[in-house]
Design an enzyme around this catalytic site. Sequence first.
Site, short mmCIF file in Angstrom:
data_model
loop_
_atom_site.label_atom_id
_atom_site.label_comp_id
_atom_site.label_asym_id
_atom_site.label_seq_id
_atom_site.Cartn_x
_atom_site.Cartn_y
_atom_site.Cartn_z
N HIS A 117 0.87 -1.15 -0.04
CA HIS A 117 -0.09 -0.06 0.05
C HIS A 117 0.67 1.27 -0.20
O HIS A 117 1.94 1.20 -0.28
CB HIS A 117 -0.92 0.02 1.12
CG HIS A 117 -1.70 -1.40 1.15
ND1 HIS A 117 -2.91 -1.55 0.22
CD2 HIS A 117 -1.53 -2.47 1.84
CE1 HIS A 117 -3.28 -2.67 0.64
NE2 HIS A 117 -2.56 -3.44 1.48
N GLU A 130 -2.10 0.12 7.94
CA GLU A 130 -1.14 -0.65 7.49
C GLU A 130 0.16 0.04 6.47
O GLU A 130 1.37 -0.51 6.84
CB GLU A 130 -1.96 -1.70 6.53
CG GLU A 130 -1.28 -2.79 5.77
CD GLU A 130 -1.97 -3.70 4.78
OE1 GLU A 130 -1.49 -4.82 4.43
OE2 GLU A 130 -3.28 -3.33 4.71
N HIS A 191 2.86 -7.08 4.31
CA HIS A 191 1.51 -6.39 4.64
C HIS A 191 0.96 -6.55 5.97
O HIS A 191 1.78 -7.21 6.75
CB HIS A 191 0.33 -7.18 3.65
CG HIS A 191 0.59 -6.81 2.21
ND1 HIS A 191 -0.33 -5.92 1.65
CD2 HIS A 191 1.48 -7.13 1.28
CE1 HIS A 191 0.01 -5.72 0.47
NE2 HIS A 191 1.14 -6.37 0.20
N GLU A 256 1.86 -11.55 5.83
CA GLU A 256 0.95 -10.76 6.62
C GLU A 256 1.48 -10.87 8.16
O GLU A 256 1.42 -12.00 8.75
CB GLU A 256 -0.45 -11.38 6.39
CG GLU A 256 -1.01 -11.41 5.06
CD GLU A 256 -1.69 -9.80 4.64
OE1 GLU A 256 -1.56 -8.82 5.55
OE2 GLU A 256 -2.20 -9.93 3.67
#
Length: 297
Positions: A117, A130, A191, A256
Amino acid sequence: DCDDGNSAAHPGAIEACNGDDDDCDGVLDPEGSAGCTTWYQDADGDGWGAPQAKCLCAPAGTYTAAKSGDCHDGNASVHPQAAETCNGSDDDCDGQTDPPGTCGSETTYKVCLDPGHGGSDPGAVGYVVEKDVTLDICLRLRDLLNQDTSNPAGGGAWKVYMTRDSDVYVSLQSRVDYANSKGVDRFISTHNNACDYCGGHGTETYWYTAGSAESHDLATRIQDRVHTLLGTQDRGVKQANFYVLKYTSMPAVLVEVAFVDHPDDAAKLADPSMRQQAARGEMHGLQQHFGVGEFDP
């Protein structure tokens, strides 16, 4: 008038590099005379000068170098074009201390770090955001890998690329194109998870559904080290068709790290020391994957 037979020599005349006392002040060819040449201070006599310079008619004193760029004018073995050796010094003045390949590592591994992102795309938003967490972890990982490269005591040698190193938006295609253009050996996308406060928590790592054995090995090793160092729930290694896994041309994984909307996980993500542990876990996984030995530089 100090030379009444020369109409160019008299008080107030402009000094020139000609061996004459043009302005009759008793000084021949002083600094700044017309036609002078820039000479750089070369205190160590290696032929390369420091930034200090004088415009002189001829080299004088320590101002004898015609070229500058010496970053350590007290050491004749340090200058542009010097050979780099494994000594903790920037021998060739290019801004790198002991660059990859100088400290005994036979192979320099090229790695692309992909902070998920960024910019107008915040990613998952919970107790933390995030995009901010992923960037910080990747910057920490980059620094650790660079330190590993510079430390001859162990570990490996790394050339690190990043799809972004600030809070900017980068499309998925641009991330893939960048990694592919650099011909990196491995791609790691970082992430953080969210499930709309469903209670989900822990760490999981993905590799492409049609990925290679190398992708699976890297995912397994990173998953083990990250969840162990963070003390998060082990959600395991999984497969997915994520864009950055599918279209990168090298073994790739997507980590993640934790859940931004779980209070315990988010507290870890908000803690700089725990983000350092996440970066350290990814580094250890890479080291194990390439067989260079787990090492904290």
